[in-house]
Design an enzyme around this catalytic site. Sequence first.
Site, short mmCIF file in Angstrom:
data_model
loop_
_atom_site.label_atom_id
_atom_site.label_comp_id
_atom_site.label_asym_id
_atom_site.label_seq_id
_atom_site.Cartn_x
_atom_site.Cartn_y
_atom_site.Cartn_z
N CYS A 1 0.83 -1.22 0.00
CA CYS A 1 0.00 0.00 0.00
C CYS A 1 0.85 1.25 0.00
CB CYS A 1 -0.95 0.00 1.19
SG CYS A 1 -0.15 0.22 2.79
N CYS B 1 -7.05 -10.79 7.08
CA CYS B 1 -5.63 -10.56 7.40
C CYS B 1 -4.75 -11.69 6.87
CB CYS B 1 -5.45 -10.47 8.91
SG CYS B 1 -5.69 -12.07 9.74
N SER C 1 13.83 4.25 4.46
CA SER C 1 15.25 4.59 4.51
C SER C 1 15.57 5.42 5.76
CB SER C 1 15.63 5.39 3.27
OG SER C 1 14.95 6.61 3.25
N GLY D 1 15.10 9.09 4.76
CA GLY D 1 13.70 9.50 4.75
C GLY D 1 13.24 9.82 6.16
N ASN D 2 13.65 8.99 7.09
CA ASN D 2 13.25 9.19 8.48
C ASN D 2 13.79 10.53 8.99
OD1 ASN D 2 13.68 9.04 11.47
ND2 ASN D 2 12.56 7.12 11.20
N GLN E 1 -23.86 -7.02 7.81
CA GLN E 1 -24.40 -8.03 8.75
C GLN E 1 -25.92 -8.11 8.65
OE1 GLN E 1 -21.31 -6.53 12.03
NE2 GLN E 1 -22.67 -8.05 12.87
N GLU F 1 -19.81 -13.58 21.54
CA GLU F 1 -19.60 -12.35 22.29
C GLU F 1 -19.23 -12.55 23.76
OE1 GLU F 1 -22.51 -9.08 20.57
OE2 GLU F 1 -23.45 -11.04 20.67
C1 LIG Z 1 3.64 2.30 9.93
C2 LIG Z 1 4.86 3.10 10.19
C3 LIG Z 1 5.40 3.11 11.45
C4 LIG Z 1 6.54 3.85 11.71
N1 LIG Z 1 7.07 3.80 12.97
C5 LIG Z 1 8.18 4.52 13.23
C6 LIG Z 1 8.76 4.50 14.52
O1 LIG Z 1 8.27 3.82 15.42
N2 LIG Z 1 9.87 5.24 14.72
C7 LIG Z 1 10.44 5.98 13.73
O2 LIG Z 1 11.46 6.59 13.95
N3 LIG Z 1 9.90 6.02 12.50
C8 LIG Z 1 8.80 5.33 12.23
N4 LIG Z 1 8.25 5.37 10.98
C9 LIG Z 1 8.81 6.29 10.00
C10 LIG Z 1 9.71 5.58 9.01
O3 LIG Z 1 10.94 5.33 9.59
C11 LIG Z 1 9.83 6.50 7.81
O4 LIG Z 1 8.58 6.51 7.16
C12 LIG Z 1 10.86 6.05 6.82
O5 LIG Z 1 12.10 5.91 7.39
C13 LIG Z 1 10.93 7.03 5.68
O6 LIG Z 1 11.80 6.49 4.70
P1 LIG Z 1 11.38 6.37 3.18
O7 LIG Z 1 12.54 5.92 2.45
O8 LIG Z 1 10.17 5.57 3.04
O9 LIG Z 1 11.05 7.90 2.89
P2 LIG Z 1 10.10 8.45 1.77
O10 LIG Z 1 8.70 8.26 2.18
O11 LIG Z 1 10.50 7.98 0.46
O12 LIG Z 1 10.45 9.99 1.92
C14 LIG Z 1 10.04 10.72 3.02
C15 LIG Z 1 10.35 12.19 2.79
O13 LIG Z 1 11.75 12.38 2.83
C16 LIG Z 1 12.27 12.86 1.62
N5 LIG Z 1 13.52 12.18 1.41
C17 LIG Z 1 13.76 10.86 1.50
N6 LIG Z 1 15.07 10.60 1.37
C18 LIG Z 1 15.66 11.79 1.17
C19 LIG Z 1 17.00 12.20 1.00
N7 LIG Z 1 17.99 11.32 0.98
N8 LIG Z 1 17.25 13.51 0.84
C20 LIG Z 1 16.27 14.40 0.85
N9 LIG Z 1 14.97 14.09 1.02
C21 LIG Z 1 14.68 12.80 1.19
C22 LIG Z 1 11.21 12.57 0.59
O14 LIG Z 1 11.22 13.48 -0.43
C23 LIG Z 1 9.94 12.66 1.42
O15 LIG Z 1 9.52 13.99 1.51
C24 LIG Z 1 7.12 4.62 10.69
C25 LIG Z 1 6.57 4.61 9.41
C26 LIG Z 1 5.45 3.88 9.16
C27 LIG Z 1 4.86 3.88 7.79
S1 FES Z 2 -8.69 -10.22 10.75
FE1 FES Z 2 -7.55 -12.03 10.99
S2 FES Z 2 -8.96 -13.56 10.52
FE2 FES Z 2 -10.17 -11.74 10.51
S1 FES Z 3 -0.11 -2.04 5.82
FE1 FES Z 3 -0.82 -1.80 3.83
S2 FES Z 3 -2.93 -1.91 4.04
FE2 FES Z 3 -2.25 -1.85 6.07
#
Ligand SMILES: Cc1cc2nc3c(=O)[nH]c(=O)nc-3n(C[C@H](O)[C@H](O)[C@H](O)COP(=O)(O)OP(=O)(O)OC[C@H]3O[C@@H](n4cnc5c(N)ncnc54)[C@H](O)[C@@H]3O)c2cc1C
Ligand code: FES
Ligand code: FES
Length: 1410
Positions: A92, A135, A374, A377-378, A848, A1342
């Site tokens: 997703c 799921c 990455s 990204g974080n 339901q 339930e």
């Molecule tokens: C369900 C979920 C749970 C999470 N839980 C945590 C958590 O518990 N703790 C935590 O710390 N983080 C958490 N995260 C955050 C996660 O670590 C970041 O979403 C992820 O690291 C972003 O990396 P990406 O490569 O997907 O970035 P992208 O989504 O590709 O990019 C994010 C942003 O950064 C920019 N970008 C990316 N790389 C660069 C670069 N090298 N230079 C300049 N701009 C850049 C992009 O343009 C964009 O704007 C969670 C994320 C999700 C989806």
């Molecule tokens: S959500 Fe896991 S079996 Fe219904």
């Molecule tokens: S993690 Fe992709 S639909 Fe929930």
Amino acid sequence: MSPEQEEEEVTVMAAKKREVVERSLVFAVNGERFELSRVDPNTTLLEFLRTKTRFKGAKLACGEGGCGACVILLSTYDPVHNRVEEFAVSSCLTLLCSINFCSVMTTEGLGNSNDGFHPIHQRFSGFHASQCGFCTPGMCMSLFSALVKADKSNRPEPPDGFSKLTASEAEKAIAGNLCRCTGYRPILDACKSFAADVDLEDLGLNSFWKKGEKHALVGRLPYHSRNGVCTFPEYLKSEVKSSLDALNNSDYTSLAEGCWYCPYSVDGLYKLLNSETFSGCRVKMVVGNTGSGVYKELDLYDKYIDLRGIPELSVIRRKNKGIEIGAAITISRAIEVLKEDCERILFSSQRLVFAKIADHMNKVASQFVRNTASLGGNLIMTQRSQLPSDIATILLAAGSTVCIQMAAERLVLTLEEFFERPPCDYRTLLLSIYIPCWNYTSNASSEIKESVDSKATKESYLLFETFRAAPRPLGNAVAYLNSAFLAQISLDKISGNLVIDNLRLAFGAYGSEYAIRARKVENFLVGKPVTASILLEAIRLLREAIIPKEGTPHPSYRSSLAVSFLFDFLHPLAKDLAEPKKNIHVDVFNAAARAEYPIDSLNEAVHVSPDKASTYANNGRFDNCDTLLLSKQVMKFSKDYNPVGEPIKKVGAEIQASGEAVYVDDIPSPKDCLYGAFIYSTKPLAHIKGISFRSSLASNKLITFISFKDIPKGGQNIGSMTMFGTEPLFASSLSEYSGQPLGLVIAETQGLANMCAKQADVSYSTENLEAPILSIEEAVRKSSFFEVPPFIYPKQVGDFSQGMAEADHKILSAEIKLGSQYYFYMETQTTLAVPDEDNCIMVYSSNQCPEAAQQVIGKCLGIPFHNVRIITRRVGGGFGGKAARALPVATACALAAYKLRRPVRMYLDRKTDMIMAGGRHPMKINYSVGFKCDGKVTALHIDLLINAGISEDVSPIMPHNIIEALKKYNWGALSFDVKVCRTNVSTKSAMRGPGEVQGSFIAEAVIEHVASALSVDANSIRRKNLHTFESLKLFFEGCEGEASEYTLPSIFDKLALSASYHHHVEMIQEFNSRNKWRKRGISCVPIIHKVMLRPTPGKVSVLNDGSIIVEVGGIELGQGLWTKVKQMAAFALGQLCADGGQYLLERVRVIQADTLSLIQGGWTAGSTTSESSCEAVCLSCNVLVERLKPLKKRLEEQMGFVSWEPLIFQANLEAVNLSASTYFVPDYTSRSYLNFGAAVSEVEIDLLTGATTILQSDLTYDCGQSLNPAVDLGQIEGAFVQGVGFYMYEEYLTNADGLVVSDGTWTYKVPTVDTIPKQFNVEILNSGHHQKRVLSSKASGEPPLLLAASVHCATREAIRAARLELFSCTESEGSPSIFQLEVPATMPIVKELCGLDNVDRYLETFLSDS
Ligand SMILES: Cc1cc2nc3c(=O)[nH]c(=O)nc-3n(C[C@H](O)[C@H](O)[C@H](O)COP(=O)(O)OP(=O)(O)OC[C@H]3O[C@@H](n4cnc5c(N)ncnc54)[C@H](O)[C@@H]3O)c2cc1C
Ligand code: FES
Ligand code: FES
């Protein structure tokens, strides 16, 4: 590595680049090749799979990386090393264009019904690990990717049939996947069945061997071949190889007709950004795109730039003084790299830091997110949008720097400098992150080096530790606060104290803009010995430093966590705190932790291997992450009605696992299909002045807008209907609550419709309107109530005044509040409506109650009900939320389709679903209770105020349900006053155990209060007030059954008076006396849950080949209704079959509900639809049997024996009617009955963080004679865990306008594998023959949810133990044992009750005592 040596690893091909390569997007899905020349670059992989391929296995359940329903296996090929790498990803979040030259495998690719199922599918099915099944595909793929990874490793070969996965890894494989049905235990068993180190006998109920049999052999399991599946097709490898030459000469590749660019150098990137092509475009740079799961996109983009091709961003440069990691390196890869380094680097201090960082990173998000997320990204998200990052905090403590590029300028900055800059614009590139080596003799950090050099004469040691407090121990939950500490300490040989030479204290995620260093505290501590008084001073300073910004939830809790973590880190170093004579409070775990830091062998502390890191991280506290789930199931199978009573597998479990099961959103879209998304109000009471759409890329995609004005002439503005009232479909000119639907936007795809809906600008006015009613109190003030019809208003028992007069003690006007709960069905609300000839409409609805949908749609469109055909095959989880709450979605969709004369489908995004769903009723309770000295309650009065929201729905039934469940104890006299409040918030509806959950809980709160007042054990009060059969008759007049059926006292005694229970109590007392910072509690909770059977239709038809079709009113929601019905049909028709019903079992097919084929289907709700559907089927079968018997007799007389097929063949020839339908109407005198059960739970709370761990739960539930023990076990465990969610984790919060703000997986935390009981035992009691029940069975859907109150009560006990110790000296704070524990008892709540300042108090007491 020698000192001069540097290693460099660049994972992307670097080469001279000159040209632009325009390409099509090429990839494989389950081996099939796809080549796309044009793609909307905003398309996600999941969207593509689900709408453009036949593979629907990956499901959409959150769209934000928080649930795992969409997990697929992605494989990449490295042509240089001829290596395939596989990893799980959330499809997703993955953008389609980012998978160029990759291979995708969905669960269908593993196996299917045609080619044979994969052993994962078969084991999920055989371990009863799939209920609604929504799921399951994601679970299977998470497990599959873990198996592939383990089996590819160079670990020793496991015995044949097993994988190289360990049981612990198998459990963690699905740590990020949510399941709302099963309670996880069977899923874990299915996963662990692959692990070579598992004892198969320990696995739970399954269809491969009988429990206790000596045949729990791997040979009985579907065979696991370690090289079974090819994940990367050969043809794609060749294409990857041949594409290399082209790439080697290019500056960048452009995909999807110039919408997606992959530059191959930093220069190339900036050339692109500066080029004409990009001017005036909305451009996004991406790596994993997981950021879109955190900060939802508000508009579309014209172009994307994929940063993964730039070699500098993918570099791993190992230097002697540290390691440089490219910003595009994923978190998973960074973990691997750091762990690899731990194995080869020399200095233990360096190993420690890397191991701890890796360990902490393992708790960021979940595996399938970390695999593409990455580091860069974080950090960019942290810098730009204040992400509550873990990465930032741990890297800050480790003294990391970053290298950024801004056009021509390249800067190396400390993390603090980086964060303090203005938010990076989109042209700023983060190149790499540098983590220095922490080695006290040759340190990379000059700051520390100076300090170390100056103390070179002393022995010096390095400590590094990271912490995070989050609702889920294994991650997949953002932290309330995280921290990481690095300290250099040395031993002052004269005083014997440890002195802090240098310190870095980093804190983040607590409501600060970014991670910070607590410099004042650092400065204070440096140079000082670690003693109790210094520590106290330090934490006082820390409280001043850690102040969450305004609006952050639980600010004081977060500050207290900072204190807890610093204390946890430093207190084992304080010599005085360890001295037993001085410190009577120091507990064994402190001592154990101290053993990790022995003063004379401190080096040991830094010799931590990566594997040991997690145990070490917890300083000896219970480590949730490392404990394997154990379970036991006890049940007796009944053969009386074979095959009814057999624990057969759930119908369709394999196809659910293989992704072939068709849910509403899996039905292929018909030609010309359009998609709808709701626009809802964000104001509770306001005139709608107008709706417009912002000018944006997304707005251009809007096709039309449907509102109340589109309701046809003759139709009504009606969106939902129950026996108590109706609800409008759309607001007309007045919005009455936040979340009210205002209309539908229509677009070409669901994604575009959702995005268009975000562009809506609604203007409101509150002119001449009164203030909205947003609280129960306000409703009371304004007398805003719904009427409760007298026939359902519950009956008082006895004389309350007299009861009070008899009491020795009284508690007057105690108050409790209970919040709401969201259904969190994995499949959100969804409908497909297709207009048909002659003003008819066909509606596929996840529902339901299709019958109600038929009626509401008929009324809304102004057409006869026979023009409306509702079809419901299966529902991906309902829990009450797909009853009345599904109707507005079905109706809105039908209206749009009717108006546009085109098919329209809707699949609500999670946020909209959560905002509109309503959920459980919040309520306020005030009680007065009188009781004797011995604990016998003599009278109870309850004032109950229920928040029903804006419309009736089924709320008038709530008083009845609450009071009936409350009656589980003999209160002597019971009186009450119940009001159902009408407020300007979303309509609350029935959710699993509606009212009963709250009623049962109120009863427990009263009992606990009485016990506290008398200072006695609550269980003794429970036992004293359990009903005798006589009092049961009085309280449950007419549905008490026979005396022999009242099994509750014996169930309770068996659990709460057993030797094992007493043993646990003793152990807990011992534990609590020895542990300062952990306390345990245990509690046994009984339940009585009344259910009622409703009339239900059934139809059975036998086709000419002898196969059997069954239709029932009940809907398959995952609760196993079809399975029981199938067993019943086989049993009932088995009377005609010499081989009995067993033979017929495989000949029965239960088919989807169709409101024009079987009428009066009614509601699938209230736990009894399975049994009433079974009864209806049984009656229909009996009709057939009666019709066929004479023929059978005649044939037998002629032929001696006649089997099923010839009998049916002959019946057809002789024109016997082979279809029979009945309407089962339960006998008035026996339609209501009572269900009994009890549960013991034992928990451990962490006084430093407020975390609760459920150590063990033992459930005993009376199922009568279970129709299918495997199905009932699933219901019991699943309901219990959903109850644990209600009582402990799930906060369904709204803002000041009543708009739901817990609107996604990020904020709403349902239980996961790491938050269920560590030992989970269930006994299904077979209480024998029940004459008035359907084949002696009882309900299971339930009632077991109510048993989860045992976890809450045990938590209360643990808190009580903590409070007695902490607050005993201060009388001003009132009795420490009397307190209300809120629901849910989340970490902040628990910690608050245990003292947000408990560390300060402890140190103060210690210092004043010493
Ligand atoms: C369900 C979920 C749970 C999470 N839980 C945590 C958590 O518990 N703790 C935590 O710390 N983080 C958490 N995260 C955050 C996660 O670590 C970041 O979403 C992820 O690291 C972003 O990396 P990406 O490569 O997907 O970035 P992208 O989504 O590709 O990019 C994010 C942003 O950064 C920019 N970008 C990316 N790389 C660069 C670069 N090298 N230079 C300049 N701009 C850049 C992009 O343009 C964009 O704007 C969670 C994320 C999700 C989806
Ligand atoms: S959500 Fe896991 S079996 Fe219904
Ligand atoms: S993690 Fe992709 S639909 Fe929930």
